[in-house]
Design an enzyme around this catalytic site. Sequence first.
Site: not given
Ligand SMILES: O=C(CO)[C@@H](O)[C@H](O)COP(=O)(O)O
Length: 469
Positions: A71-72, A237
Amino acid sequence: MTLVAGVDSSTQSCKVVVRDTETGALVRQGRAAHPEGTEVDPEAWWTALGEAVARAGGLDDVAAVSVAAQQHGMVCLDESGNVVRKALLWNDTRSARAAVDLVDELGGPAKWAEAVGSVPVASFTVSKLRWLAEHEPDNARRTVSVCLPHDWLTWRLGGASGEIATDRGDASGTGYWSPAAGEYRTDLLQAALGSVPGLPRVLGPRESAGELRARPGGTDAAAPARGPALLAPGTGDNMAAALGVGARPGDVVVSIGTSGTAFAVAERPNADPTGAVAGFADATGRFLPLVCTLNAARVLDAAARLLGVDLDRLGELALSAPAGAGGLVCVPYLEGERTPNLPDATGSLHGLTLATSTPAHLARAAVEGMLCHLADAFDALGLDPARVLLIGGGARSEAVRRIAPAVFGRPVLVPEPGEYVADGAARQAAWLLAGGDEPPAWETGRAGRYEADAVPEIRTRYAEARHQG
Ligand SMILES: O=C(CO)[C@@H](O)[C@H](O)COP(=O)(O)O
Ligand SMILES: Nc1ncnc2c1ncn2[C@@H]1O[C@H](COP(=O)(O)OP(=O)(O)O)[C@@H](O)[C@H]1O
């Protein structure tokens, strides 16, 4: 047999699963590594997707594809559709000051929670855009559209022409889309960046993002006889993980990946003025209150590196030490921290004595410290769930599974090791093909139940150490 593909383009790697639409059975899979670092050229995700797809036997025989991704991440495009700079990832903390300024300018955290369900910290796209405007004004001026990692990959799969699309789940992590209203808040984007660039269209949970027109990492896809595969909307994700693991209201999922997350499926949007709980949307039309930490599985990687052992040996060492590690406590803020919002924090060890200066005690302290940190995230959700499900790479560790119930003070369920984010994306793709109000009911495999007597002193000592800094 009709096949679908699900992609997980996460922080450390890209994973692809190909599954049977009807039963959900796994047919084949592949993965490829992503580069290190908290800013990454999106082209590297495309290359890794190409490698993972090739290892998963290609996409020529699939009827639909869905991309879930970290995300983000801020992906800025110029008027030719080229990336303006490397993408800043969710775990890049350079935008921490920008987040503080944005919160102040709107009148405090409660205003943000009310506007978009979340209070921006460094991770949110809106904070990264403010950083861009302040530190790289030329790049800000060249930016004619902004999207997220999954939006960009889906657009590339569609041939990189036409409009860019996103979904409710990923849009809710930008800081300029309101899950409650289902609308962009372009006023907040204007305030952050100084302009309002083009934004992806927000698709419904089973609305198509177009057709598969390009083969990642290679030439254009040869159109199969029955016509090109459909592209599902994709999602973030964590939203995909909720779909993949079959989370339902009453569950809390704790994911131990690069990030640590604790989240629940909710029927209504939430707005936490403390900012601890992000009020995201999910991939089914519902909501996904979520607490995210910057430090999770990589705490184990770091401890293993310190001790010169592999992850299996780290787990054996941890299980050979007493519960509580003889008073040795690890506060694992190795990459700064997001919850609590301490972007400049570093990790620390407390309680070192001659007796606790052993590899076993250090391994145990690393596992317990990471789990205490996740237990704080779990508590911040303020729920008393019927089931706690442990997923993500870190949940492959037997030590983590066995120590988690002692730290959480409740049993945990550990689904069979798998790629639940990619599975959730595949399930979304199958839903796109099948239609209907709910995703197809796939078997999610058996979950192991782990129980242990609670050891409350572990968290008491951790809380004391955390407050010492
Ligand atoms: O920033 C967040 C949720 O807000 C993280 O959960 C990212 O989405 C990255 O996820 P992973 O790579 O650790 O699965
Ligand atoms: N057997 C294991 N024991 C402990 N940790 C593991 C094991 N297998 C994988 N991991 C951890 O999983 C992490 C990657 O998790 P994953 O959920 O794939 O991350 P992401 O999706 O964020 O890229 C690695 O940092 C690694 O430490």
